[in-house]
Design an enzyme around this catalytic site. Sequence first.
Site, short mmCIF file in Angstrom:
data_model
loop_
_atom_site.label_atom_id
_atom_site.label_comp_id
_atom_site.label_asym_id
_atom_site.label_seq_id
_atom_site.Cartn_x
_atom_site.Cartn_y
_atom_site.Cartn_z
N HIS A 28 7.42 13.82 -13.40
CA HIS A 28 8.47 14.65 -12.80
C HIS A 28 9.48 13.78 -12.04
CE1 HIS A 28 6.81 14.03 -8.75
NE2 HIS A 28 5.62 14.14 -9.32
N GLU A 48 -1.25 17.87 -10.70
CA GLU A 48 -1.44 16.72 -9.82
C GLU A 48 -2.87 16.68 -9.28
OE1 GLU A 48 -1.07 13.80 -8.86
OE2 GLU A 48 0.87 13.84 -7.80
#
Length: 219
Positions: free
Chosen positions: A12, A92
Amino acid sequence: MARPRRIVLVRHGESVGNVDDSVYEREPDHALALTDRGREQAEETGGHLREIFGDERVSVYVSPYRRTHETLDAFRLDPDLIRVREEPRLREQDWGNWQERDDVRLQKAYRDAYGHFFFRFPQGESGADVYDRVGGFLESLFRSFEEPDHPPNVLLVTHGLAMRLFCMRWFHWTVADFESLSNPGNAEVRMLVLGEDGKYALDKPFERWRDPVPHWVDG
């Protein structure tokens, strides 16, 4: 089996948590947005991806976090050429629900001493835990290759640790190899390319911050 020609992994863009770690005390990790710089990074990477994919179809898997969805949106891929699936196993590493900044810094010091792969954050995950769920995703991904009309490209929009662990699992790297590598930068790309020999190769290595050392030596 219709194996894709490319498997592209992207971290990201820069998030608010990348520039201010106190934000984790006020907002959930999964809800953190991109910064303006992060969106620019993602837009630049999107231009590169559009050149790579051209008019080919792409099977996209995106972590359920806000910053990965915003990164994917900023790529501006042709909606007629992509199929998008949210994939929670690409999320994550979990560091716990609410993260007090000083405590997280202490836990990171413990992790550095203990080893990034084996250290488990209190109320969170270890690198080994993330490796297991990424491995489960890989099994699902392999099964999808059995579809006769599988797209020639796969795109994973995820996080730095997950990218390293995906490659560790794919290429059978050791824990020492994993520990010696750095995360890619925000919006950086790594691509597994299918060669004429039927094997995938990584287009660009991860940066190495030290030579691989067996974890028991560190201990």
